[in-house]
Design an enzyme around this catalytic site. Sequence first.
Site, PDB file in Angstrom:
ATOM      1  N   ASP A  71     -69.589 -29.061-100.140  1.00 25.61           N
ATOM      2  CA  ASP A  71     -68.921 -30.282-100.599  1.00 25.61           C
ATOM      3  C   ASP A  71     -69.650 -31.529-100.136  1.00 25.61           C
ATOM      4  O   ASP A  71     -70.548 -31.467 -99.293  1.00 25.61           O
ATOM      5  CB  ASP A  71     -67.448 -30.293-100.138  1.00 25.61           C
ATOM      6  CG  ASP A  71     -67.275 -29.940 -98.665  1.00 25.61           C
ATOM      7  OD1 ASP A  71     -68.288 -29.829 -97.949  1.00 25.61           O
ATOM      8  OD2 ASP A  71     -66.129 -29.769 -98.227  1.00 25.61           O
ATOM      9  N   ASN A 141     -55.009 -28.601 -93.012  1.00 29.27           N
ATOM     10  CA  ASN A 141     -54.025 -28.341 -94.072  1.00 29.27           C
ATOM     11  C   ASN A 141     -54.399 -27.130 -94.918  1.00 29.27           C
ATOM     12  O   ASN A 141     -53.862 -26.937 -95.999  1.00 29.27           O
ATOM     13  CB  ASN A 141     -53.867 -29.584 -94.965  1.00 29.27           C
ATOM     14  CG  ASN A 141     -55.150 -29.960 -95.685  1.00 29.27           C
ATOM     15  OD1 ASN A 141     -56.152 -29.247 -95.598  1.00 29.27           O
ATOM     16  ND2 ASN A 141     -55.134 -31.064 -96.404  1.00 29.27           N
ATOM     17  N   HIS A 143     -57.413 -26.503 -96.170  1.00 31.10           N
ATOM     18  CA  HIS A 143     -58.465 -26.659 -97.182  1.00 31.10           C
ATOM     19  C   HIS A 143     -59.716 -25.855 -96.832  1.00 31.10           C
ATOM     20  O   HIS A 143     -60.046 -25.662 -95.665  1.00 31.10           O
ATOM     21  CB  HIS A 143     -58.769 -28.127 -97.504  1.00 31.10           C
ATOM     22  CG  HIS A 143     -59.512 -28.932 -96.482  1.00 31.10           C
ATOM     23  ND1 HIS A 143     -59.229 -30.258 -96.234  1.00 31.10           N
ATOM     24  CD2 HIS A 143     -60.535 -28.633 -95.664  1.00 31.10           C
ATOM     25  CE1 HIS A 143     -60.049 -30.718 -95.314  1.00 31.10           C
ATOM     26  NE2 HIS A 143     -60.853 -29.758 -94.941  1.00 31.10           N
ATOM     27  N   GLU A 148     -58.121 -29.072-101.551  1.00 33.27           N
ATOM     28  CA  GLU A 148     -56.914 -29.463-100.840  1.00 33.27           C
ATOM     29  C   GLU A 148     -55.719 -28.662-101.374  1.00 33.27           C
ATOM     30  O   GLU A 148     -55.811 -28.018-102.416  1.00 33.27           O
ATOM     31  CB  GLU A 148     -56.676 -30.967-101.060  1.00 33.27           C
ATOM     32  CG  GLU A 148     -57.823 -31.869-100.568  1.00 33.27           C
ATOM     33  CD  GLU A 148     -57.819 -32.094 -99.057  1.00 33.27           C
ATOM     34  OE1 GLU A 148     -57.415 -31.201 -98.290  1.00 33.27           O
ATOM     35  OE2 GLU A 148     -58.237 -33.184 -98.635  1.00 33.27           O
TER      36      GLU A 148
HETATM   37  C1  GLP Z   1     -64.261 -30.874 -93.586  1.00 32.51           C
HETATM   38  C2  GLP Z   1     -64.937 -29.985 -94.614  1.00 32.51           C
HETATM   39  C3  GLP Z   1     -64.410 -28.570 -94.573  1.00 32.51           C
HETATM   40  C4  GLP Z   1     -64.304 -28.086 -93.144  1.00 32.51           C
HETATM   41  C5  GLP Z   1     -63.381 -28.974 -92.371  1.00 32.51           C
HETATM   42  C6  GLP Z   1     -63.135 -28.492 -90.956  1.00 32.51           C
HETATM   43  O1  GLP Z   1     -63.083 -31.434 -94.044  1.00 32.51           O
HETATM   44  N1  GLP Z   1     -64.806 -30.440 -95.947  1.00 32.51           N
HETATM   45  O2  GLP Z   1     -65.282 -27.750 -95.319  1.00 32.51           O
HETATM   46  O3  GLP Z   1     -63.845 -26.769 -93.137  1.00 32.51           O
HETATM   47  O4  GLP Z   1     -64.008 -30.234 -92.343  1.00 32.51           O
HETATM   48  O5  GLP Z   1     -63.418 -29.464 -90.008  1.00 32.51           O
HETATM   49  P1  GLP Z   1     -63.446 -29.236 -88.450  1.00 32.51           P
HETATM   50  O6  GLP Z   1     -64.368 -28.101 -88.191  1.00 32.51           O
HETATM   51  O7  GLP Z   1     -63.973 -30.532 -87.906  1.00 32.51           O
HETATM   52  O8  GLP Z   1     -62.050 -28.937 -88.030  1.00 32.51           O
END
Ligand code: GLP
Length: 242
Positions: A71, A141, A143, A148
């Site tokens: 993404d 959440n 995702h 989302e």
């Molecule tokens: C972002 C990415 C996700 C990832 C998430 C987790 O939002 N788009 O692909 O899984 O972060 O983040 P963290 O590892 O900082 O909790």
Amino acid sequence: MNHKIWRFDNANSLYYALIDSLAQSISKIVDSGRNPVLALPTGNTMIPFYRIAIESAEKLQIEKWLCFNLDEYYPIDESNEELTFEEFMEQNFYSRLKEPVQLKKILDGRTHTPEQECLEYEKLIKSHGGIDICILGLGLNGHIGFNEPKSAFDSRTRLVDLHPQTLMSNFNGQAIFTHAMTMGIGTILESKEIMLVALGKSKAQTIKSAIKEPPSTQCPASALQRHECVTWFLDQEAADLI
Ligand code: GLP
């Protein structure tokens, strides 16, 4: 179905086990005469993974990888480019490799035609034979990528609105980006193998919804229950409710 739920006492042993599993899967693909196609995540959870992956570059045969990021934020301009996933990947991974990967692709957050960009990304992935290994983090959440809650399980790569909870965890509530482009859940589910990493108490409820409750678009990661081959890499805290 080949679902493995692995729990680890500490983060370090989790990351090394992930590297070992990845190395085994990569070897099988390389031994069959192909270059591995990977979908790569961002997020704080993945920073130590990239550090250890760089140290293990030879074992992982990173110089053979074809990489597609999951993404990217949208739209990118001079004011926000330091916060992009392109920048994250350069800083934490690509710029630190002694030998570059075969291909590094990320959705272009500077495009004026995001719909077309997403279609072309899908085509490019297909032209390389699809994703072999998809490595995922997990949003609070539920995702995966930026799919989302309420994302359809057959969704494709597309432009999405970011959820308020995502704005809160990624930008302290500031609306620096309100949109992103992401591989769809359908795109992710077409990967041959999936490895998901989640650490910490804050992810425990989400892990429970994803693994133990019936699949629901309220928790996008629960779509992974419909995949043939998923390994969940969890620390004790994230696995506390399952
Ligand atoms: C972002 C990415 C996700 C990832 C998430 C987790 O939002 N788009 O692909 O899984 O972060 O983040 P963290 O590892 O900082 O909790």
